[in-house]
Design a protein around this motif. Structure first.
Motif: not given
Length: 293
Positions: A94-116
């Motif tokens: 909404d702010a007009g950013a060109d892209a979003a920086l998406q960190i891998t979920p911290y603390y939860n430590k998801p499995t590869p399937g969870g990341l996807v």
């Protein structure tokens, strides 16, 4: 979408505990004047962890407004909560950013399937280019190249990775797995030049807060096959890179911006505290030797 060159992980100035909008706008303008290639508000260096969602949206909006389309804006919008990451990504879009920086979920430590599934869920609600941020030192999870490839295949919005392991073998495998056209960005100022040599296209940098021209010029020199100049600039920045991590980032870099007079002072939000007194002379010495002061 292509990313190329030096992007600054912008520090966020505070005054009386609130965002100093005037200082932030002036800082962004100076970065652009110095030749930076892109801006990254609300990353680790921007202290996003202690900004409210409203503040985060405001910081991104200020950055986009001030950049005026002259450089790309990659807005920090990740979270360990998928629902929260969706809301933040919508705010960035909404702010007009060109892209979003998406960190891998911290603390939860998801499995590869969870990341996807995490990144698929964000993209399903808010489709925009994603730069995945892999920084296991802060998240407790290392996104391996094979698992990144799973995300790239499942989520077309994934166009880049900020690789902050400092592991060149892993960085090289990203290109091997995801292809030469995938945008590999360094998230580790110590290894930018060698990462470019294994197929990287740029950096999201801490040190470019205070040395934007040097970092941008180094990337340009490499792309122009002027490897001697690129190496000279890398060596010039090396001691400053070390100084920026003498304490937890962003303590040294924000203190440096204050010493340089770019920020009025170095204000932080708890649990981050000011630079220890014994480290201030060391920091000033490094800045003077590098010609920054």
């Amino acid at each position: 979408m292509e990313f190329r060159g030096a992007y600054t992980a912008l520090s966020t100035p505070f005054a009386n505990g609130e965002i100093d909008e005037t200082a932030y706008r002036d800082f962004i303008e100076w970065q652009i004047e110095q030749g930076i290639d892109g801006l990254v508000p609300c990353g680790t260096t921007g202290e996003a962890a202690t900004l409210t969602h409203e503040e985060q949206g405001r910081v991104i909006k200020i950055c986009v407004e001030q950049a005026k389309g002259r450089v790309q804006v990659v807005a920090g919008a990740g979270s360990n909560s998928t629902k929260e990451a969706i809301a933040l990504t919508q705010m960035a879009k909404d702010a007009g950013a060109d892209a979003a920086l998406q960190i891998t979920p911290y603390y939860n430590k998801p499995t590869p399937g969870g990341l996807v599934e995490h990144f698929k869920a964000i993209a399903a609600e808010v489709s925009m280019p994603f730069v995945i941020y892999n920084v296991p030192g802060r998240t407790g999870l290392n996104l391996l190249p094979a698992h990144l490839k799973m995300i790239v295949d499942a989520v077309p919005e994934t166009v880049a990775v900020k690789e902050a392991t400092g592991d060149l073998n892993q960085a090289a495998q990203v290109i091997e797995q995801c292809g030469k056209n995938f945008n590999l960005l360094s998230g580790d100022d110590f290894t930018v030049l060698p990462l470019l040599a294994v197929g990287g296209v740029g950096v999201i940098s801490v040190v470019s807060n205070i040395m934007p021209k040097a970092m941008s010029d180094m990337c340009k020199a490499f792309f122009n096959k002027d490897h001697e100049t690129a190496l000279d600039l890398s060596l010039k920045m090396a001691p400053v890179n070390r100084a920026m991590f003498m304490e937890t980032n962003p303590i040294p870099v924000k203190t440096s911006l204050s010493i340089m007079g770019i920020f009025k002072d170095a204000q932080f939000r708890l649990p981050i505290v000011p630079l220890q007194d014994e480290n201030k002379p060391k920091l000033k010495s490094v800045l003077k030797t590098a010609g920054i002061l």
